[in-house]
Design an enzyme around this catalytic site. Structure first.
Site, PDB file in Angstrom:
ATOM      1  NE  ARG A 161      -6.102   5.223   9.281  1.00  9.72           N
ATOM      2  CZ  ARG A 161      -7.334   5.395   8.872  1.00  9.72           C
ATOM      3  NH1 ARG A 161      -7.958   6.494   9.191  1.00  9.72           N
ATOM      4  NH2 ARG A 161      -7.995   4.385   8.089  1.00  9.72           N
ATOM      5  CE  LYS A 187      -6.776  -3.511   8.461  1.00  8.05           C
ATOM      6  NZ  LYS A 187      -5.857  -2.686   7.573  1.00  8.05           N
ATOM      7  CE  LYS A 228      -7.427  -0.914   5.145  1.00  7.68           C
ATOM      8  NZ  LYS A 228      -6.190  -0.872   4.629  1.00  7.68           N
ATOM      9  CB  CYS A 257      -0.782   0.041   1.245  1.00  6.98           C
ATOM     10  SG  CYS A 257      -2.222   1.247   1.204  1.00  6.98           S
TER      11      CYS A 257
HETATM   12  C1  PBG Z   1      -3.075   0.360   5.005  1.00  5.04           C
HETATM   13  C2  PBG Z   1      -3.382  -0.376   6.235  1.00  5.04           C
HETATM   14  C3  PBG Z   1      -4.072   0.198   7.411  1.00  5.04           C
HETATM   15  C4  PBG Z   1      -4.057  -1.028   8.239  1.00  5.04           C
HETATM   16  C5  PBG Z   1      -3.292  -1.916   7.366  1.00  5.04           C
HETATM   17  N1  PBG Z   1      -2.805  -1.653   6.363  1.00  5.04           N
HETATM   18  C6  PBG Z   1      -4.805   1.368   7.853  1.00  5.04           C
HETATM   19  C7  PBG Z   1      -5.736   1.988   6.905  1.00  5.04           C
HETATM   20  O1  PBG Z   1      -6.252   1.402   6.188  1.00  5.04           O
HETATM   21  O2  PBG Z   1      -5.976   3.255   7.537  1.00  5.04           O
HETATM   22  C8  PBG Z   1      -4.680  -1.166   9.582  1.00  5.04           C
HETATM   23  C9  PBG Z   1      -4.096  -2.298  10.628  1.00  5.04           C
HETATM   24  C10 PBG Z   1      -4.545  -1.987  11.955  1.00  5.04           C
HETATM   25  O3  PBG Z   1      -5.207  -1.110  12.370  1.00  5.04           O
HETATM   26  O4  PBG Z   1      -3.937  -2.623  12.861  1.00  5.04           O
HETATM   27  N2  PBG Z   1      -1.903   0.116   4.573  1.00  5.04           N
END
Ligand code: PBG
Length: 342
Positions: free
Chosen positions: A223, A266, A213, A133
């Site tokens: 974050r 997720k 997601k 990502c």
């Molecule tokens: C985005 C990503 C996120 C998480 C994993 N990959 C954050 C988002 O989508 O804002 C969150 C994982 C967590 O909260 O443990 N690369």
């Protein structure tokens, strides 16, 4: 229901003895014998954060027991994971510098490729996954490249983002990742990654798609951990609406059709119904991400002596398995594995 009531009255009228489910709960051995859902260390995947700019671990204040790690700790961490029998790890990276397109994520000398190489050198059999990502690498914190529409609205440019994601997946595969895991929620990214991986000779690298997601409040602590909070707006334009369950099946089916090897739902706890539905809709392995906010919540309650941390952890992980997860991404992985080994 009707039938059960008849049975119950029948028993009483005809003098049957009381039916006693408690017989099988008498001892822990009997309970183990008839337990429907089990949890093992190798069902767990530990998320790790590698920061290119630090020399010593940097604790994540909102996630007790979790730290950003320097890349120099990668080999030690790999050994710790296999010693505990944890099934895999998934890596996130914090680069030295960010830009609007997240190009730092394509650097073969970036924190994730370096950590992958160090971990695989130290423990070749360890399953290493890499999150794909751009949000950890963009200065604005969004999961894609931005564009401004004629109306003045700024949005994430789906198809330009795909190009960068595909390149990133190839960089991580080249470093030795067993699994690449796109978490961006762009349309068409699984197919794009599959084609790019195959074209570069990485046809054996698996894709774990964050297929389902949701735009969730439970990513808050992550974050901080990955330093990727969006600088403006939110992620609702690409992550899913929490009210939607049918759409989850659509996302899962699309990613399967595009060639995903494994699917993920997720967050986990607020979406156990969705996890069950996805599990029942596919024959692919399905994982669930017990996210940062779910972890922080349990710790916060335990710190105030409201709940027992270890018992709550095991109950939560068991419930995610019971809902249909083959494996669970969780910050509890090392502690849970220790408890299971005891
Ligand atoms: C985005 C990503 C996120 C998480 C994993 N990959 C954050 C988002 O989508 O804002 C969150 C994982 C967590 O909260 O443990 N690369």
């Amino acid at each position: 229901m009707e039938g059960r009531r008849d049975l119950w009255y029948g028993e009483r009228d005809m003098g049957f003895p009381t039916i006693r489910p408690r017989r099988l709960r008498r001892t822990k051995e009997l309970r183990a014998l008839v337990r429907e859902t089990t949890l093992a260390p190798d069902d767990l995947v530990l998320p790790l954060f590698f920061n290119a700019a630090i020399d010593v671990p940097h604790p994540v204040t909102t996630m007790p027991g979790v730290s950003q790690l320097p890349v120099s700790h990668a080999a030690t961490e790999a050994r710790r994971i296999v010693e505990r029998g944890v099934g895999a790890c998934i890596l996130f990276g914090l680069p030295r510098a960010k830009d609007p397109e997240g190009r730092a994520g394509l650097d073969p000398e970036g924190p994730v490729p370096r950590a992958i190489r160090a971990m695989k050198d130290a423990v070749p059999e360890l399953v290493v996954m890499a999150d794909v990502c751009v949000d950890e690498y963009t200065d604005h914190g969004h999961c894609g490249v931005l564009r401004t529409l004629p109306s003045g609205i700024v949005e994430v440019d789906n198809d330009r983002t795909l190009e960068i994601l595909a390149e990133m997946a190839v960089v991580f595969a080249r470093a030795g990742a067993d699994v690449v895991a796109p978490s961006d929620m762009m349309d068409g990214r699984v197919g794009k990654l599959r084609v790019a991986l195959d074209a570069s000779g990485f046809e054996s690298t698996s894709i774990l798609s964050y297929a389902v997601k949701y735009a969730s409040a439970f990513y808050g602590p992550f974050r901080e951990a990955a330093d990727c909070a969006p600088k403006f707006g939110d992620r609702a334009g690409y992550q899913m609406d929490p009210g939607n369950a049918r759409e989850a099946l659509r996302e899962a089916a699309l990613d399967e059709a595009e060639g995903a090897d494994m699917l993920m739902v997720k967050p986990a706890l607020p979406y156990l119904d969705v996890l069950r539905a996805v599990r029942d809709s596919t024959t692919l392995p399905v994982g669930a991400y017990n996210v940062s906010g779910e972890y922080a919540m349990v710790h916060a309650a335990a710190d105030r002596n409201m709940i027992d941390l270890d018992r709550a952890t095991m109950e939560i992980l068991t419930s995610i398995r019971r809902a249909g997860a083959d494996f669970i991404l969780t910050y509890h992985a090392l502690r849970a594995a220790e408890l299971l080994g005891a």
